[in-house]
Design a protein around this motif. Sequence first.
Motif, PDB file in Angstrom:
ATOM      1  N   ASP A   1     -70.275-114.302  44.857  1.00  0.00           N
ATOM      2  CA  ASP A   1     -71.500-113.385  44.081  1.00  0.00           C
ATOM      3  C   ASP A   1     -72.307-115.203  43.721  1.00  0.00           C
ATOM      4  O   ASP A   1     -72.116-116.316  42.828  1.00  0.00           O
ATOM      5  N   LYS A   2     -73.844-115.528  44.622  1.00  0.00           N
ATOM      6  CA  LYS A   2     -74.777-116.621  43.864  1.00  0.00           C
ATOM      7  C   LYS A   2     -74.925-116.896  42.899  1.00  0.00           C
ATOM      8  O   LYS A   2     -74.531-118.292  41.905  1.00  0.00           O
ATOM      9  N   ASN A   3     -74.320-115.505  41.500  1.00  0.00           N
ATOM     10  CA  ASN A   3     -75.084-115.792  39.758  1.00  0.00           C
ATOM     11  C   ASN A   3     -73.348-116.681  39.381  1.00  0.00           C
ATOM     12  O   ASN A   3     -73.234-117.667  39.046  1.00  0.00           O
ATOM     13  N   ARG A   4     -72.900-116.509  40.015  1.00  0.00           N
ATOM     14  CA  ARG A   4     -71.197-116.836  39.386  1.00  0.00           C
ATOM     15  C   ARG A   4     -71.193-118.120  39.939  1.00  0.00           C
ATOM     16  O   ARG A   4     -70.593-118.882  39.203  1.00  0.00           O
ATOM     17  N   VAL A   5     -71.453-118.675  41.118  1.00  0.00           N
ATOM     18  CA  VAL A   5     -71.331-120.293  42.165  1.00  0.00           C
ATOM     19  C   VAL A   5     -72.550-120.589  40.930  1.00  0.00           C
ATOM     20  O   VAL A   5     -71.829-121.726  40.321  1.00  0.00           O
ATOM     21  N   ASP A   6     -74.037-120.056  40.171  1.00  0.00           N
ATOM     22  CA  ASP A   6     -74.509-121.024  39.953  1.00  0.00           C
ATOM     23  C   ASP A   6     -74.099-121.179  38.238  1.00  0.00           C
ATOM     24  O   ASP A   6     -73.827-122.626  37.854  1.00  0.00           O
ATOM     25  N   SER A   7     -73.067-120.232  37.638  1.00  0.00           N
ATOM     26  CA  SER A   7     -72.864-119.972  36.573  1.00  0.00           C
ATOM     27  C   SER A   7     -71.823-121.621  36.531  1.00  0.00           C
ATOM     28  O   SER A   7     -71.436-122.529  35.249  1.00  0.00           O
ATOM     29  N   LEU A   8     -70.863-121.402  37.512  1.00  0.00           N
ATOM     30  CA  LEU A   8     -69.720-122.320  37.470  1.00  0.00           C
ATOM     31  C   LEU A   8     -70.295-123.431  37.673  1.00  0.00           C
ATOM     32  O   LEU A   8     -69.256-124.766  36.711  1.00  0.00           O
ATOM     33  N   MET A   9     -71.256-124.353  38.203  1.00  0.00           N
ATOM     34  CA  MET A   9     -71.543-125.195  38.961  1.00  0.00           C
ATOM     35  C   MET A   9     -72.627-125.761  37.730  1.00  0.00           C
ATOM     36  O   MET A   9     -72.271-127.178  37.741  1.00  0.00           O
ATOM     37  N   GLU A  10     -73.079-124.589  36.918  1.00  0.00           N
ATOM     38  CA  GLU A  10     -73.593-126.091  35.272  1.00  0.00           C
ATOM     39  C   GLU A  10     -73.067-125.675  35.059  1.00  0.00           C
ATOM     40  O   GLU A  10     -73.075-127.008  34.057  1.00  0.00           O
ATOM     41  N   LYS A  11     -71.116-125.225  34.632  1.00  0.00           N
ATOM     42  CA  LYS A  11     -70.441-125.472  33.592  1.00  0.00           C
ATOM     43  C   LYS A  11     -69.429-127.311  34.469  1.00  0.00           C
ATOM     44  O   LYS A  11     -69.275-128.109  33.175  1.00  0.00           O
ATOM     45  N   VAL A  12     -70.151-127.604  36.093  1.00  0.00           N
ATOM     46  CA  VAL A  12     -69.107-128.315  36.265  1.00  0.00           C
ATOM     47  C   VAL A  12     -70.060-129.265  35.897  1.00  0.00           C
ATOM     48  O   VAL A  12     -69.100-130.561  35.628  1.00  0.00           O
ATOM     49  N   LYS A  13     -71.710-129.806  36.284  1.00  0.00           N
ATOM     50  CA  LYS A  13     -72.107-130.209  35.564  1.00  0.00           C
ATOM     51  C   LYS A  13     -71.758-130.979  34.390  1.00  0.00           C
ATOM     52  O   LYS A  13     -71.790-131.706  33.973  1.00  0.00           O
ATOM     53  N   GLU A  14     -72.109-130.410  33.203  1.00  0.00           N
ATOM     54  CA  GLU A  14     -71.399-130.932  32.557  1.00  0.00           C
ATOM     55  C   GLU A  14     -69.922-131.511  32.145  1.00  0.00           C
ATOM     56  O   GLU A  14     -70.541-132.156  31.028  1.00  0.00           O
ATOM     57  N   LEU A  15     -69.222-130.635  32.567  1.00  0.00           N
ATOM     58  CA  LEU A  15     -68.050-131.385  32.603  1.00  0.00           C
ATOM     59  C   LEU A  15     -68.068-132.752  32.989  1.00  0.00           C
ATOM     60  O   LEU A  15     -67.730-134.050  32.455  1.00  0.00           O
ATOM     61  N   ARG A  16     -68.782-133.132  33.615  1.00  0.00           N
ATOM     62  CA  ARG A  16     -68.854-134.060  35.242  1.00  0.00           C
ATOM     63  C   ARG A  16     -69.844-135.402  33.865  1.00  0.00           C
ATOM     64  O   ARG A  16     -69.898-136.262  34.239  1.00  0.00           O
ATOM     65  N   GLU A  17     -70.844-134.206  33.544  1.00  0.00           N
ATOM     66  CA  GLU A  17     -72.003-135.579  32.455  1.00  0.00           C
ATOM     67  C   GLU A  17     -70.847-135.741  31.052  1.00  0.00           C
ATOM     68  O   GLU A  17     -71.932-137.154  30.344  1.00  0.00           O
ATOM     69  N   LYS A  18     -69.818-135.741  30.508  1.00  0.00           N
ATOM     70  CA  LYS A  18     -68.857-135.563  29.498  1.00  0.00           C
ATOM     71  C   LYS A  18     -68.507-137.451  29.627  1.00  0.00           C
ATOM     72  O   LYS A  18     -68.320-137.237  30.619  1.00  0.00           O
TER      73      LYS A  18
END
Length: 266
Positions: free
Chosen positions: A249-266
């Motif tokens: 599900d590309k929407n689930r992938v998109d949502s996960l990677m948004e979370k990953v981006k947040e974590l990588r920027e912390k």
Amino acid sequence: MKLSFKRKAIIGMVHLGALPGTPRHKMSMTEIIETAVKEALIYNSHELDAVMIENMHDVPYLNRKVGPEITAAMTAVALAVQQEIEIPVGIQVLAGANTDAVAIAKAAGLAFVRAEGYVFGHVADEGYMDSDAALLMRYRKSIGADDVGIFTDIRKKHASHNITADVNLEETIQAAEFFLSDGIIITGAATGKKAAIEDVKTAKKASKLPVLIGSGISEENIESYWPFADGFIIGSSLKEDGYWMNAVDKNRVDSLMEKVKELREK
């Protein structure tokens, strides 16, 4: 292309349609390949760090020896996926067909394999599975596949480990490292089940190898594991309705990677 752990790696699962010769086989090889490439391209476009293909729909799984039809089919898929995406590709051949996985990786130019039953025998739902580290590493050397990473499950899911109950998790991890594993995979008890955070912490303390979590990671819980792991193999939570048998599900992938981006920027 090697899988890098310079940043925490996100690996998306592509579960192939049931392959020729297995009970649920229905799709043509053309359809299986097209579906796998389509799902891999979703991961590629969302900038995951790698894709891993697996014959998850080939139930019930054979124990170690899968047959030439499976190896041939997965090589065809692997080549097609490798040619269409830019990120590293890995493979797992169920159940425990680790030499087949290395052979496919060598032929298709893949980056890594996931190997179960690497150290210490155990009883899986396919039956008793002996360890194969010595055989596997000699095979990798014999075909010139030293550049193929071998990431190894520790006390793998869907299995009983009572016969090695006197060997603790730390000792098992250290045995895998001593036997030249390239990375450690920690899982929960079954597909989609969360790994214990304490097990992940133990793995980080016990070994200098990269530690990956191999089941149960989702957008909702990845932050809890983030400080303790080097990589995350994610399948079920990225599928429609969060169920492994469904399509990515590309929407689930998109949502996960948004979370990953947040974590990588912390």
